[in-house]
Each structure stands twice: as C-alpha cells, then as structure tokens.
Design a protein around this motif. Structure first.
Motif, PDB file in Angstrom:
ATOM      1  N   ILE A 110       7.299   1.591   6.845  1.00 28.92           N
ATOM      2  CA  ILE A 110       8.076   2.336   7.838  1.00 28.92           C
ATOM      3  C   ILE A 110       7.724   1.914   9.260  1.00 28.92           C
ATOM      4  O   ILE A 110       8.605   1.582  10.069  1.00 28.92           O
ATOM      5  CB  ILE A 110       7.843   3.855   7.677  1.00 28.92           C
ATOM      6  N   ASP A 111       6.434   1.909   9.574  1.00 28.61           N
ATOM      7  CA  ASP A 111       6.004   1.718  10.965  1.00 28.61           C
ATOM      8  C   ASP A 111       5.852   0.250  11.360  1.00 28.61           C
ATOM      9  O   ASP A 111       6.207  -0.134  12.480  1.00 28.61           O
ATOM     10  CB  ASP A 111       4.678   2.448  11.203  1.00 28.61           C
ATOM     11  N   ASN A 112       5.286  -0.571  10.480  1.00 31.49           N
ATOM     12  CA  ASN A 112       5.045  -1.971  10.829  1.00 31.49           C
ATOM     13  C   ASN A 112       6.233  -2.879  10.516  1.00 31.49           C
ATOM     14  O   ASN A 112       6.513  -3.821  11.266  1.00 31.49           O
ATOM     15  CB  ASN A 112       3.804  -2.498  10.104  1.00 31.49           C
ATOM     16  N   LEU A 113       6.913  -2.617   9.404  1.00 30.25           N
ATOM     17  CA  LEU A 113       8.022  -3.486   9.006  1.00 30.25           C
ATOM     18  C   LEU A 113       9.382  -2.943   9.426  1.00 30.25           C
ATOM     19  O   LEU A 113      10.387  -3.652   9.322  1.00 30.25           O
ATOM     20  CB  LEU A 113       7.992  -3.700   7.488  1.00 30.25           C
ATOM     21  N   GLY A 114       9.415  -1.683   9.843  1.00 23.60           N
ATOM     22  CA  GLY A 114      10.659  -1.139  10.365  1.00 23.60           C
ATOM     23  C   GLY A 114      11.674  -0.721   9.323  1.00 23.60           C
ATOM     24  O   GLY A 114      12.859  -0.557   9.638  1.00 23.60           O
ATOM     25  N   TRP A 115      11.227  -0.535   8.069  1.00 24.10           N
ATOM     26  CA  TRP A 115      12.158  -0.087   7.032  1.00 24.10           C
ATOM     27  C   TRP A 115      12.485   1.394   7.254  1.00 24.10           C
ATOM     28  O   TRP A 115      11.677   2.145   7.790  1.00 24.10           O
ATOM     29  CB  TRP A 115      11.544  -0.256   5.649  1.00 24.10           C
ATOM     30  N   SER A 116      13.659   1.799   6.795  1.00 19.87           N
ATOM     31  CA  SER A 116      13.984   3.226   6.798  1.00 19.87           C
ATOM     32  C   SER A 116      13.520   3.841   5.486  1.00 19.87           C
ATOM     33  O   SER A 116      13.154   3.133   4.539  1.00 19.87           O
ATOM     34  CB  SER A 116      15.486   3.432   6.982  1.00 19.87           C
ATOM     35  N   PHE A 117      13.537   5.164   5.410  1.00 23.34           N
ATOM     36  CA  PHE A 117      13.011   5.847   4.231  1.00 23.34           C
ATOM     37  C   PHE A 117      13.788   5.528   2.953  1.00 23.34           C
ATOM     38  O   PHE A 117      13.197   5.371   1.886  1.00 23.34           O
ATOM     39  CB  PHE A 117      13.016   7.363   4.453  1.00 23.34           C
ATOM     40  N   THR A 118      15.102   5.421   3.057  1.00 23.65           N
ATOM     41  CA  THR A 118      15.911   5.253   1.843  1.00 23.65           C
ATOM     42  C   THR A 118      15.571   3.974   1.074  1.00 23.65           C
ATOM     43  O   THR A 118      15.296   4.034  -0.138  1.00 23.65           O
ATOM     44  CB  THR A 118      17.408   5.284   2.181  1.00 23.65           C
ATOM     45  N   PRO A 119      15.560   2.783   1.703  1.00 26.05           N
ATOM     46  CA  PRO A 119      15.192   1.583   0.934  1.00 26.05           C
ATOM     47  C   PRO A 119      13.749   1.598   0.425  1.00 26.05           C
ATOM     48  O   PRO A 119      13.474   1.055  -0.649  1.00 26.05           O
ATOM     49  CB  PRO A 119      15.417   0.433   1.922  1.00 26.05           C
ATOM     50  N   VAL A 120      12.840   2.229   1.190  1.00 22.83           N
ATOM     51  CA  VAL A 120      11.458   2.326   0.726  1.00 22.83           C
ATOM     52  C   VAL A 120      11.386   3.194  -0.528  1.00 22.83           C
ATOM     53  O   VAL A 120      10.762   2.835  -1.529  1.00 22.83           O
ATOM     54  CB  VAL A 120      10.545   2.901   1.830  1.00 22.83           C
ATOM     55  N   THR A 121      12.053   4.347  -0.485  1.00 19.17           N
ATOM     56  CA  THR A 121      12.063   5.247  -1.638  1.00 19.17           C
ATOM     57  C   THR A 121      12.697   4.583  -2.855  1.00 19.17           C
ATOM     58  O   THR A 121      12.169   4.658  -3.967  1.00 19.17           O
ATOM     59  CB  THR A 121      12.834   6.533  -1.292  1.00 19.17           C
ATOM     60  N   LEU A 122      13.831   3.908  -2.651  1.00 18.16           N
ATOM     61  CA  LEU A 122      14.504   3.231  -3.765  1.00 18.16           C
ATOM     62  C   LEU A 122      13.642   2.097  -4.321  1.00 18.16           C
ATOM     63  O   LEU A 122      13.600   1.883  -5.541  1.00 18.16           O
ATOM     64  CB  LEU A 122      15.857   2.695  -3.305  1.00 18.16           C
ATOM     65  N   SER A 123      12.948   1.382  -3.436  1.00 16.70           N
ATOM     66  CA  SER A 123      12.108   0.258  -3.886  1.00 16.70           C
ATOM     67  C   SER A 123      10.945   0.744  -4.746  1.00 16.70           C
ATOM     68  O   SER A 123      10.653   0.160  -5.800  1.00 16.70           O
ATOM     69  CB  SER A 123      11.574  -0.514  -2.669  1.00 16.70           C
ATOM     70  N   PHE A 124      10.295   1.825  -4.317  1.00 13.49           N
ATOM     71  CA  PHE A 124       9.171   2.338  -5.103  1.00 13.49           C
ATOM     72  C   PHE A 124       9.645   3.020  -6.382  1.00 13.49           C
ATOM     73  O   PHE A 124       8.934   2.998  -7.395  1.00 13.49           O
ATOM     74  CB  PHE A 124       8.315   3.281  -4.263  1.00 13.49           C
ATOM     75  N   THR A 125      10.840   3.597  -6.357  1.00 14.99           N
ATOM     76  CA  THR A 125      11.408   4.144  -7.588  1.00 14.99           C
ATOM     77  C   THR A 125      11.638   3.030  -8.595  1.00 14.99           C
ATOM     78  O   THR A 125      11.304   3.156  -9.790  1.00 14.99           O
ATOM     79  CB  THR A 125      12.739   4.859  -7.298  1.00 14.99           C
ATOM     80  N   ALA A 126      12.195   1.914  -8.131  1.00 15.48           N
ATOM     81  CA  ALA A 126      12.438   0.766  -9.007  1.00 15.48           C
ATOM     82  C   ALA A 126      11.125   0.169  -9.516  1.00 15.48           C
ATOM     83  O   ALA A 126      11.004  -0.203 -10.684  1.00 15.48           O
ATOM     84  CB  ALA A 126      13.250  -0.298  -8.265  1.00 15.48           C
ATOM     85  N   ALA A 127      10.123   0.097  -8.623  1.00 13.68           N
ATOM     86  CA  ALA A 127       8.826  -0.462  -9.020  1.00 13.68           C
ATOM     87  C   ALA A 127       8.154   0.407 -10.072  1.00 13.68           C
ATOM     88  O   ALA A 127       7.565  -0.103 -11.044  1.00 13.68           O
ATOM     89  CB  ALA A 127       7.920  -0.601  -7.793  1.00 13.68           C
ATOM     90  N   LEU A 128       8.242   1.737  -9.909  1.00 16.10           N
ATOM     91  CA  LEU A 128       7.645   2.639 -10.891  1.00 16.10           C
ATOM     92  C   LEU A 128       8.380   2.552 -12.221  1.00 16.10           C
ATOM     93  O   LEU A 128       7.745   2.503 -13.284  1.00 16.10           O
ATOM     94  CB  LEU A 128       7.683   4.068 -10.352  1.00 16.10           C
TER      95      LEU A 128
END
Length: 272
Positions: A110-128
């Motif tokens: 979020i802070d260093n790479l500038g991603w928004s919450f939605t793609p981060v949440t979807l990415s970790f959902t897919a990873a899990l």
C-alpha cells in the motif's frame, strides 16, 4: 470450549506412528482450544501495535522494519521447524512474528508500491486459495491435526502468513470504507466470527472452512481493538499508545503461553 469443539477439523482419524521406531508422532501445531483463540487474538493485536511501534515510534521506517522483522521471523521458523511436537513458546513466538510480518507485507504494497486495497486483497485471496489447492493436491488433506512432516508444516505456515496479510488488507479496506471507528469495527468482526461459529455448530459449515475463515477474520478484529486502545482520543481511541498497548498484550500472551506449557494444553497426537 474444548479441543473437540473449537472449530475442530479432525473427524474420524487414527494416530500416526513412526514407521521405523513405532513411536507415536505428535502434531507440530496446537489443538484448536479456547486458549488457542485467546492467544491468536492477542497475537494479532500485538502484530498491529508492534508494527506501528517499530515503524513509527522508533523511527526505523517501513522498509527497515520489514527487513528486521523478517530476519526475526526466519530465526523463529528455524527453531519451530526443529521441534518434533508442539512447543508453545516456539509456536506462539512464530505466530506473533508472522502477524507482524504479514501486516508489514500489506503495508509495503500500500505505502511503498502504491497499490490500492482491492488488488492487494484479491492478490492475497488468490495466493491463499492457491496455497490450499497445492497443499491438498500434494498431501490429500488440509487437516491441522496431521501436521507432522516438514512439507505439511511449510504449507501450514505459508497459509498462516497469507491469512495475516489478507486479514490486514481486507480489514483496512472495510474499515476505511465504512468509517465506523475502531471499537465498532472490532465488534462487527466479532459478530462475523459468531456467525461462523453458529454455522459450524449448526452443521452448515465444514470445520476446515470455519477454522480458516475465523483465523482470517481475527486479524482485523484484533487490529481494530489494538488501534482502539493505542490511538489518540482525537482519533477515536483510548490513547494508551503503542508502547503501553504492546506491553499489555505481550504480558497477556506470555501468561497464557506459560499456562499452556505447564498444562500441556494443545499438545496432540498426530492424526491421519
């Protein structure tokens, strides 16, 4: 709540013995008991406040804090993997550090790479989801009562890491979107866990699904309560600060882990 009903995923199984020595093998992770959930909630609260303490209050910055805590986590995992059975102090030290690192991973996106919450949440959902899929494909089970090999434990800790990262991103996204404040957010997540428990005990949800959903949701629940205690009154908190809040919860974790060690609560014969 006993080890047989706290989102137990055991079912009908037989004890595992070493094929060479005939000795009984023990699970390397704990049974799901009432104190399991207590320490889990305390650990995720510390994960939030300790990450903020080191990152902001001590002035290390997000990148340096992430590197430092990752090193500590690797050391903790080395000690944890060296155990042939569940040892509370090693296991829960690792959980606390995974909680901190999982929080920091999301913060970096979020802070260093500038991603928004939605793609981060979807990415970790897919990873899990991918972790569970490969785990089941390789081991033919997702049971937390059969973690007695290196490979199964590796899948377990990878899943744990992704649950913390996912819980952080999804929880922060929801909290920002609703704007209901720290205390109400924590109570809301507690209500969701109560619904999951009700579905499980009502026979409407599989034990494995119930366990992992509750595991994910306790992350934003603990973070909400941690923020409520530590944040300034002007921001909707009680103003205890990250140092005092972290010390309170570290002490509570230490006391509960001491009880677990003395009582051997959570120690379990491995099942297949």
């Amino acid at each position: 709540m006993t080890s047989t009903d706290a989102f137990n995923t055991q079912g009908n199984a037989t004890a595992v013995t070493d094929p060479h020595t005939g000795e009984t093998r023990y699970n390397r992770v704990p049974q799901v008991t009432w104190d399991f959930w207590l320490v889990k909630l305390l650990a995720v609260t510390v994960g939030e406040t300790a990450a903020d303490l080191i990152n902001t209050s001590l002035g290390l910055g997000l990148t340096n804090t992430s590197l430092l805590m990752s090193v500590f986590l690797i050391v903790a995992l080395v000690f944890q993997f060296a155990q042939k059975r569940y040892v509370p102090v090693y296991y829960w030290t690792t959980v606390v550090l995974v909680s901190v690192v999982g929080t920091l991973i999301t913060d970096n996106f979020i802070d260093n790479l500038g991603w928004s919450f939605t793609p981060v949440t979807l990415s970790f959902t897919a990873a899990l989801a991918a972790t569970f899929a490969v785990w089941y494909m390789v081991e033919k089970t997702l049971s937390i009562h059969s973690i007695y090999t290196f490979r199964r434990e590796a899948f377990y800790w990878l899943a744990i890491l992704f649950t913390f990262a996912l819980g952080t991103s999804a929880g922060d996204q929801l909290a920002e979107g609703l704007g209901v404040g720290f205390l109400m957010s924590g109570l809301m997540y507690a209500a969701v866990i109560a619904v999951i428990a009700g579905l499980f005990y009502g026979g409407l949800m599989n034990g494995i699904l119930a366990f992992w959903l509750a595991y994910i949701i306790t992350r934003p629940m603990g973070a909400s309560f941690g923020d409520y205690l530590s944040q300034p009154v002007a921001n909707g908190g009680l103003g205890l600060g990250t140092i005092v809040t972290s010390l309170i919860f570290f002490a509570a974790i230490g006391a509960t882990v001491w009880y677990m060690t003395r009582s051997k609560d959570g120690l379990e014969v491995a099942q297949d």
